[in-house]
Design a protein around this motif. Structure first.
Motif, PDB file in Angstrom:
ATOM      1  N   SER A 256       3.023  38.278 -28.595  1.00 37.29           N
ATOM      2  CA  SER A 256       4.330  38.725 -29.072  1.00 37.29           C
ATOM      3  C   SER A 256       5.360  37.596 -29.049  1.00 37.29           C
ATOM      4  O   SER A 256       6.327  37.619 -29.799  1.00 37.29           O
ATOM      5  N   GLN A 257       5.150  36.594 -28.199  1.00 38.36           N
ATOM      6  CA  GLN A 257       6.128  35.508 -28.121  1.00 38.36           C
ATOM      7  C   GLN A 257       6.035  34.575 -29.320  1.00 38.36           C
ATOM      8  O   GLN A 257       6.927  33.747 -29.538  1.00 38.36           O
ATOM      9  N   SER A 261       1.549  40.746 -32.358  1.00 35.44           N
ATOM     10  CA  SER A 261       1.910  42.086 -31.898  1.00 35.44           C
ATOM     11  C   SER A 261       0.792  42.693 -31.060  1.00 35.44           C
ATOM     12  O   SER A 261      -0.311  42.905 -31.556  1.00 35.44           O
TER      13      SER A 261
END
Lengths: 566, 293
Positions: A256-257, A261
């Protein structure tokens, strides 16, 4: 109408005919016959034996976890070891116990039930088994080889469904998750091979007169399951490869970073994960479909409806996956769709339960151990379905997501339905596989202890869940009202363990000293009972000819054959 | 179904089966080493590749140009299956058996009437409880009408026992909608209850749903759970059930499609079928009963 006579056979016991079973052969020669075999029966037995070994392993893992949770503030296990144990227990039970059991039964029984001499693709069959088996050993090798944060003795520890983004390299150092992903890819290849084989066998190898609607329901359900496997294993394998790309090639699918997702992983995994429940439970239904009519002395009630319901369950199961994800924050229409689609599964499932009850209704029921397990399955599966409907309601799910209520629900399905059916099937077909009857007396001890242990464990497990006990915690503070329930749950787990040890003893003892079974000990009606026990390598010397769904009934009751009514 | 014919001809007394082979195992083991090399060393993957290619080639050699078989000796003999049960009995179903299906049902309006009557009846004990316990006509209305939820969280007892227009409107809508829906449900299900429909629908059904509500309300809305007096609640539910059930049961019933022949029920074009069957005095029920085994 086709000829309903059914000539069958007995093998000539010539030296060199069955080297693995003849005296005078060394254990190495015997081992060689098993390692190189392409015989569906031997491969089926190897699947089942493999699953039994891992059932004991996963059982020990479960008992260790229950010991840890029996009292508050316990330090019997460290948090790291506890995480590995629940991850390996779940992965083992699904991929190394449930799947091999159902594929083993399908391997052994499908060709016999359709009057074939072997699976359509016998070498692929052997390859599939070895991929599955080696995948399992590969996974467990991680205890030795996967040097993670904790050094040697590490193992996958991010739950059986690989909780993203915990599986990313930043959070799971070392190789534990690589072993997990690669092992599942390997066993997935084996599973897909087995599914292709079942489909090819059913469509290409049926004996004369065996139309699709004369096939035993076990064959129908394994055909449905094989189709479901082809659809569902693919996204799992794709997701594992994406995870490996993330970990090895700098991909960011689930990071996610970096724009990825974790929810994408959830979708991929549960598109596989929920139909997987039906991949496991449909063959369990298949066992009940054979056991209940035989011991009720009645033909299965509503055969066409049972076939349609099985196909319906398989189809609907492909559209319910996100009920595992109500808490990720889906849109209201998304939630509503998955609530409704999940509820819809209850319709074909209800048809099956009513039909099993209707099969028993008015029958001359014989409560053998196999039948007792099947009857218990019907009742327990109904209860499991009811808590499933509760959890399919999004607001209820929001309250209880990731609590022990969920754990209790899916163990009610996996143990109360699937494991009970597997035991039912083992008591039913063990005589066919070995030529020896399992002891009914020991079997009844096994049954009652297992029922007692099962209900102590999983009935009471609902309550700490309702009281808010989260899953995956390695210990807890006193005072939440969870302690007494966890003690009962732990005691129940040990009672189940004793029952399974008793069953293992029964199998060994009966194999060595059990009563001779004969070809047809249950007075049954499907083709596997028309050959010797155990069957010869070629199953049937002369291809059987069938004229109804119950060919042996026609033979035994020529004055009242089924083909008059079908 | 042609696979048996594709196998080579075997001499009398023998059968040709696929020969045992280790190549599938070699291929699988090669793939295992390829995967193991990913987490250990490229050299292991290389060894795995060699094994996998060898396994593949060996496997091809097993099936091309001709599939390799081995001969297994066999002896055919007649198997004479016998049953320990010689007699075959039949389950007899009398002609009235299917009467348990809803062959007649109350009309939609009967369900609505039952719902209205039941809804009015249950107001009496609910209001009585408010008057006796809190000297308030509005206690039950306010609880149903939203006390404890949305913008009316944690109301005082004084607030709950006094008139509040929004609560009255909300309660009226909820009560009317639920009463009508449950009335409709009674209309549909009471004919399926073979005996004592009013007892089952009026007493057992309200007890059942009250039990479910009692068990779950502490999770759904703890405030309401604390404010409800469950004995009075059960009494009001039973009042609804008995009255709604009685009204529905007393209404004139209409025939369901179970009276029609199967072809008509599934929508097939069968001109004259219904009239003919009436003339012949046939009944679908007896036909299916005769054929059931």
């Amino acid at each position: 109408m086709a000829d309903s006579t059914l000539p069958v056979d007995r093998p000539m016991e010539l030296p060199g005919d069955l080297p693995g079973e003849q005296p005078g052969f060394t254990w190495l020669e015997t081992l060689h016959t098993w390692v190189t075999t392409v015989d569906h029966k031997k491969l089926g037995l190897m699947y089942i034996g493999y699953a039994l070994i891992f059932l004991l392993v996963a059982g020990v893992e479960a008992l260790l976890m229950r010991v840890q949770l029996m009292v508050a503030n316990n330090h019997f296990l460290s948090p790291e070891v506890y995480n590995r144990l629940f991850t390996m227990h779940g992965t083992t039970m699904v991929f190394l116990v449930g799947m091999p059991f159902i594929i083993g039964f399908a391997n052994y029984l499908v060709p016999l039930m359709i009057g074939a001499r072997d699976m359509a693709l016998p070498r692929l069959n052997a390859f599939s088994f070895w991929m599955t088996a080696l995948g399992g050993f590969f996974l467990y090798y991680s205890f030795l080889g996967a040097v993670g944060l904790q050094g040697a003795g590490s193992a996958p520890d991010t739950t059986w469904w690989g909780y993203a983004p915990l599986t990313e390299r930043a959070f799971s150092r070392g190789h534990t998750m690589d072993y997990w992903a690669l092992a599942l890819v390997m066993s997935g290849i084996g599973t897909i091979g087995a599914a292709v084989n079942v489909i090819a066998t059913v469509f290409c190898m049926r004996c004369k007169g065996m139309t699709l609607f004369r096939m035993p329901l076990l064959v129908w359900l394994n055909l449905t399951t094989a189709g479901l496997i082809l659809v569902t294993i693919s996204p799992l394998t794709a997701a594992q490869i994406m995870l490996l790309i993330d970990r090895y090639l700098g991909g960011h699918f689930f990071d996610s970073q970096a724009g990825g997702s974790p929810v994408l992983w959830f979708h991929f995994f549960w598109i596989f994960g929920h139909p997987e429940v039906y991949v496991l439970v449909l063959p369990a239904f298949a066992i009940a479909n054979e056991v209940i009519p035989t011991f009720s002395r009645k033909a299965i009630f509503g055969y066409p409806a049972m076939v349609a319901a099985s196909a319906g369950i398989a189809f609907i199961s492909l559209g319910v996956w996100a009920h595992h994800m109500f808490t990720v924050g889906m849109s209201a229409p998304g939630n509503a769709f998955f609530v409704l689609s999940t509820g819809l599964v209850g319709v074909p499932t209800g048809i099956k339960i009513f039909n099993w009850i209707a099969t028993m209704w008015g029958g001359k029921i014989r409560f053998t151990v196999s039948m007792m397990f099947a009857v218990a399955f019907v009742a327990q599966f109904l209860l499991a379905g009811l808590t499933g409907i509760m959890l399919s309601m999004a607001p209820w799910n929001w309250q209880l997501h990731d609590t022990y209520f969920v754990v209790a629900h899916f163990h009610y399905v996996l143990v109360g339905a699937i494991v009970f059916c597997i035991f039912s099937g083992l008591y039913y077909w063990f005589p066919k596989m070995t030529g020896k009857l399992l002891s009914e007396r020991l079997g009844k001890w096994h049954f009652w202890l297992f029922v007692l242990g099962f209900h102590m464990t999983f009935d009471f497990m609902h309550i700490p869940g309702l009281l808010g006990m989260p899953r995956w915690i390695y210990t807890y503070q006193p005072g939440f009202g969870w302690e007494k329930w966890n003690i009962l749950v732990g005691v129940g787990a040990f009672v189940q363990g004793i029952a399974i040890l008793l069953f293992s003893f029964n199998m060994v003892r009966s194999y060595l000293k059990g009563a001779e079974a004969g070809p047809d000990p249950w007075d049954a009606w499907t083709l596997e009972w028309a050959t010797s026990s155990p069957p010869p390598p070629y199953n049937f010397a002369i291809e059987p000819v069938v004229a109804s769904r119950r060919p042996l009934w026609d033979q035994k009751h020529p004055e009242d054959p089924d083909w008059r009514y079908e | 179904m042609s696979s048996h014919e594709e196998r080579p001809e075997a001499p009398d007394g023998f059968v040709a089966l696929p020969a045992p082979t280790a190549w599938p195992l070699v291929l699988a083991f090669g793939l295992l080493l390829i995967f193991l090399g990913v987490v250990t060393s490229a050299a292991i993957s290389l060894l795995g590749l060699v094994l996998a290619v060898s396994g593949g080639i060996g496997w091809f050699g097993e099936v091309l140009p001709q599939e390799r078989h081995e001969l297994i000796s066999m002896e055919a003999h007649e198997f004479a299956p016998k049953s320990t049960y010689r007699a075959v009995s039949r389950i007899h179903i009398d002609a009235q058996h299917r009467a348990h299906l809803p062959v007649t049902t109350p009309s939609v309006t009967a369900g609505l009437k039952g719902g209205v009557a039941g809804g009015i009846a249950m107001i009496v004990p609910a209001t009585l409880y408010g008057l006796i316990a809190f000297h308030s006509f509005w206690y039950a209305v306010n609880l149903l009408g939203g006390a404890g939820v949305a913008d009316w969280t944690n109301p005082t007892m004084a607030q709950i026992t006094h008139f509040r227009l929004s609560a009255l409107v909300t309660a009226a809508v909820i009560h009317a909608a639920l009463s009508l829906l449950v009335g409709l449900l009674y209309g549909a299900t009471l004919p399926m209850l073979p005996r004592h429909p009013i007892l089952l629908g009026g007493l057992f059904a309200p007890l059942l749903w009250t039990g479910v509500l009692h068990a779950s309300l502490s999770l759904i809305n703890p405030f309401l759970d604390q404010k409800i007096h469950w004995v009075w609640f059960v009494v009001s539910q039973i009042a609804f059930g008995m009255v709604a059930g009685w009204v529905v049961a007393k209404q004139a019933h209409i025939r369901t499609q179970q009276y029609l022949p199967f072809a008509a029920r599934v929508g097939l074009e069968t001109p004259g079928l219904i009239a003919e069957r009436h003339q012949e005095g046939l009944d679908q029920r007896t036909e299916s009963g005769e054929e059931g085994r």
